[in-house]
Scaffold this active site. Structure first.
Site, short mmCIF file in Angstrom:
data_model
loop_
_atom_site.label_atom_id
_atom_site.label_comp_id
_atom_site.label_asym_id
_atom_site.label_seq_id
_atom_site.Cartn_x
_atom_site.Cartn_y
_atom_site.Cartn_z
N ASP D 76 0.29 -1.25 -0.38
CA ASP D 76 0.00 0.14 0.23
C ASP D 76 0.59 1.48 0.05
O ASP D 76 0.15 2.20 -0.47
CB ASP D 76 -0.95 0.13 0.65
CG ASP D 76 -1.90 -0.73 1.24
OD1 ASP D 76 -2.44 -0.89 0.09
OD2 ASP D 76 -2.80 -1.96 1.97
N ASP D 150 -6.14 9.26 3.50
CA ASP D 150 -6.55 9.97 4.85
C ASP D 150 -5.98 10.94 4.60
O ASP D 150 -4.35 11.20 5.07
CB ASP D 150 -6.87 8.72 5.58
CG ASP D 150 -6.28 8.09 6.31
OD1 ASP D 150 -5.42 8.47 6.17
OD2 ASP D 150 -6.14 6.78 6.04
N ARG D 160 -2.53 9.94 26.95
CA ARG D 160 -3.40 11.69 26.66
C ARG D 160 -4.12 11.34 25.77
O ARG D 160 -4.46 10.30 24.39
CB ARG D 160 -2.17 12.38 26.61
CG ARG D 160 -0.98 12.58 27.66
CD ARG D 160 -1.62 13.44 28.37
NE ARG D 160 -0.78 12.89 29.89
CZ ARG D 160 -0.77 13.43 30.89
NH1 ARG D 160 -1.69 13.82 31.05
NH2 ARG D 160 0.01 12.80 32.08
N ALA D 191 -9.31 1.68 4.62
CA ALA D 191 -7.70 1.63 4.98
C ALA D 191 -8.10 2.24 6.66
O ALA D 191 -8.87 1.44 7.31
CB ALA D 191 -6.81 2.48 4.34
N TYR D 192 -7.62 2.82 7.33
CA TYR D 192 -7.07 3.36 9.00
C TYR D 192 -8.62 3.28 9.06
O TYR D 192 -9.16 2.99 10.73
CB TYR D 192 -6.25 4.14 9.48
CG TYR D 192 -6.32 4.64 10.85
CD1 TYR D 192 -5.64 3.42 11.12
CD2 TYR D 192 -6.02 5.85 11.13
CE1 TYR D 192 -5.95 4.10 12.80
CE2 TYR D 192 -6.01 6.60 12.52
CZ TYR D 192 -5.83 5.10 13.42
OH TYR D 192 -5.56 5.28 14.30
N ALA D 193 -9.49 4.11 8.53
CA ALA D 193 -11.02 4.60 9.03
C ALA D 193 -11.44 2.96 9.12
O ALA D 193 -12.86 3.21 10.04
CB ALA D 193 -11.39 5.20 7.94
N LEU D 194 -11.93 2.46 8.25
CA LEU D 194 -12.36 1.23 9.01
C LEU D 194 -12.06 0.38 10.14
O LEU D 194 -13.22 0.25 10.98
CB LEU D 194 -12.52 0.05 7.70
CG LEU D 194 -13.67 -1.12 7.68
CD1 LEU D 194 -14.36 -0.25 7.33
CD2 LEU D 194 -12.46 -2.28 6.29
#
Lengths: 302, 302, 302, 302
Positions: D76, D150, D160, D191-194
């Protein structure tokens, strides 16, 4: 634990013999058992499909009675049914799948004779699994059922929501507005509860999970409580709202507003026999497709 | 956009007048409108509860016909019903809640006369909302309905799962095993779809969301597709599996295995009137309790 | 349980006295305690801000030593810190919030003197909460810390993922690819773990929750295991992947690939004092905004 | 659409040639192209590993310039990098994976020569994918980057939380407290959002998804907005809170409290070439393991 049937020479076979694959497996198992001097028992309805196999047909309530072992062949419905019978009769159960690993039926068709011998020879791992007892008081008359997986309060009218009020050990928890509510054992935590956002609960943990189904309130999250808890449920009176109580996928009764459903740990528990080398996490990894990537797009080293 | 009713002097009121709070609001609105020279129309069934209020009783199909405005008073059911009628008649709709802010009914009882004047004076913000058209071919005869929120294929038997096969623009998507399947508009994205894990879709986005309900496969996630897509659905033939098609919470028909349900953007759309200063995100924040902490235990500065 | 401090006449106050609201509460509590003949102890750093209040300044490690009670005033960071000290010294802790109910600090400012008297008079409900002990062997030298909420393995490089390998009681569980991994106590189940999809675990349940953070594999779900389990974690060697071990929000150390992190139940536990009438579910309902609708659009009676 | 490179006889190869599998594929592709009379171009750094292959080494910024096609080989990271270069130069890109189907690299090693010929012959399906442009004003000087997947605002300090304030088209949306915030394209939705709970967004939908990462507030859910929206983000000033802006997994810069990050649709877009018969949903089914059961325990006919 020595799981050898203590001098009991009768083995019960549970499965839908009309399914050709299941019927054939039952015949093979029966022949193997008869050759070793065991008597073999099946439920009368299934015996027809096994004509000539030399098995004894008995009424369903007698299937597990005084048997040394129940062998269940088939899918989850068969396993759940056999495990509840086995729990009531305190007989261990060995689960054989039809080619696809199951959480409860973890013996494949190709290992079934070996595993059967392991079970009869006391070489299997025995594992206790808790059951739930559900009770509804309808017109003063209790309606009761056992569940190995879960007790579900499910809305009956599509397109409507139900308001489910819950108490744990007498403490009011919440009014859950949505499609229903699940009380699951650790065994059931990988069944319907998992699809509804519940956690996986290790079978060795003495706990039950309370899982709201499609809750209206987004912060209405699953709660894990000690297995010794008494969970009580009532349907709130909402326009046209109706619900049913479902135990292990089988409808027990309607739940009318104001009627109390009481769920607690059953007095009996099921003994599952696993082949030597059984590994719960290996089954999890296999069933949940862990260890194979599922998303894309991050730069893992290009 | 000038949202003034073009020379139309008839206003329709929609609401369950038998509910005392709703009935009283309808009387107040009617009096206000009559004083300004408008004629006021209600559905015949509701007119009884408004006796003496000077309103015209009409059959339901005629309620919106040639009206300059529909004012809907009540909860979501009322709003959805009024909005579908308004869409078919191409009449704008103003939604008045009963004290609690709604996504569709964003005018509170205390501002209702002011907002009504704003609507009649063309000072409201008009917003177009898409509707879905659902069609099932049963025995060659089409059964159809509109939906402002969602079309849901819902399992009919508690304790069972359904296998829902989906296609988008003729491309096979997946067989979703679980409790059902939702096709939601942006408007419906904050309704049932949200409880099932769907995203919030801004009303200005031309899209529909496909949301599996309690899917067996944990990676079976919501998909957002263009609003112009044709979504087709069939129930796979699974033992004892039955389902219904539900539009905006109202059962349309049973969905038998092999019968095709077709969902696409409706030809009509609804025009919602919002009071000046309307802010979609403010409503989101209010309805979803954003901006108030919900968990604890992290050290935000001790 | 009699929770009266057995003949101990010293009370320790924990809080960031430089925060004016906290400082004022500490002065009020000190005056109340001195008036009743107790001696009052604070950490040296905080004593400056409480000049003239008649309190004893002690080094931090001595704060809880032989005290009859610790009163913690402030947010979660203060509570977690005080509870860990209290656990090590086996002194009960009373948590006072600054106006907003906390899971740990469930006494409001207006009830603080009454609750203090209840605590001193043995009228509070005492509740045991487990802690976790985390240990990393770095260069043969153990680095250790306690956690009341959670031990977190967190990726250190934004934009990268970490591969976290987990074992429970020596059994390999999974390689979790994502942002990190949480091991939470029941107390911590309503903290960070909840934001990552973990369940609520009742404090009376002897369990820990394993929660993957933003896992790549969508079926990689939280697992609840018995509290007596030994959880081991290693970082897999992936390009540019780095992680840290964080206990109750405080960084303990880096976790290099191949180094083993071991987490188990701590030998000590914390005793929280709750005012009479304490109700865990009431706090849940309040913190999670249960009982107030959050979505819209379904027809609940129109 | 005719996707034939209009008279351009240069093809660029992108990939990490030091990886033996990638290097070998690049050699094979180069030989094939040279045999057909094309010139072949690679980035100078990679050319070393391809010595003797007859390729031209160019500085990275010139790789795509006036090329007729970029062929990207690898994972990717390689695909994202190549697609951003291709978008800026308006050159189509063909993605070749190393044996495992990717969302972007949907050509397997065994079909690569056939697909290359299809690409050169204009027989591939060309698909436009939007990119995001992120801009931060630091000391009056803009820092900018493009993203195909993204733009992520990620907390920098483990342990934090960050408070991320968001605006869409100037309207305040929310203050998201948690681990960070994602703005994803349809391409980045898988991708990361999923992993953070975002929906799948079909590439043909003109939209971006806003996804909070591990939000403190459980009802803080993903929002899908039109692709033409301007999204603005600021970090609130919270004790010890720090964050970074990350585009397609590459850190762009720190985000200090009060500094505005602006994200909008980039002026350029990427053209992906897919082999004939490309099917987005087939890739989804394959990558997400759809169509294979993942949980157990319900009675599917048993």
């Amino acid at each position: 634990m020595d799981t050898r049937p203590p001098g009991r020479t009768c083995v019960a076979l549970a499965g839908r013999a009309v399914d050709p694959r299941v019927g054939e497996a039952m015949r093979t198992l029966a022949q193997h058992l008869l050759g070793k001097g065991y008597t073999v028992r099946v439920v009368a309805d299934e015996a027809l499909a096994l004509e000539g196999a030399g098995v004894h047909a008995v009424p369903e309530p007698d299937l597990a009675l005084d048997a040394g072992l129940i062998v269940a062949i088939g899918g989850d419905g068969t396993m759940l049914h056999a495990a509840r019978m086995a729990a009531m009769a305190d007989v261990p159960v060995l689960g054989i799948n039809r080619g696809r690993l199951g959480f409860l039926a973890d013996v494949g068709p190709e290992q079934m004779l070996q595993s059967l011998d392991d079970a009869l020879g006391g070489r299997c791992q025995a594992e206790r699994r808790m059951l739930l007892a559900a009770q509804v008081l309808a017109d003063g008359r209790p309606i009761e059922a056992l569940a190995l997986n879960d007790v579900v309060v499910a809305k009956r009218e599509t397109g409507r929501m139900v308001d489910v009020r819950t108490w744990v050990n007498g403490d009011y928890v919440n009014t859950h507005v949505g499609d229903g509510f699940i009380i699951a054992t650790p065994t059931g935590s990988t069944a319907y509860a998992l699809s509804c956002g519940g956690p996986i609960v290790h079978p060795s943990l003495d706990a039950v999970v309370l899982v709201p189904v499609c809750p209206h309130t987004l912060s209405d999250r699953p709660i894990v409580v000690p297995a010794g808890s008494v969970v009580e449920i009532e349907l709130a009176d909402r326009f046209e709202s109706r619900a049913q109580v479902v135990c292990d996928g089988i409808v027990l009764c309607d739940l009318d507003p104001g009627v109390r459903l009481r769920i607690e740990r059953a007095k009996v528990s099921a003994t599952l026999l696993h082949p030597p080398g059984h590994d719960y996490y290996r089954i999890l990894r296999s069933k949940l497709h862990w260890g194979r990537g599922t998303r894309d797009g991050q730069p893992p080293g290009a």
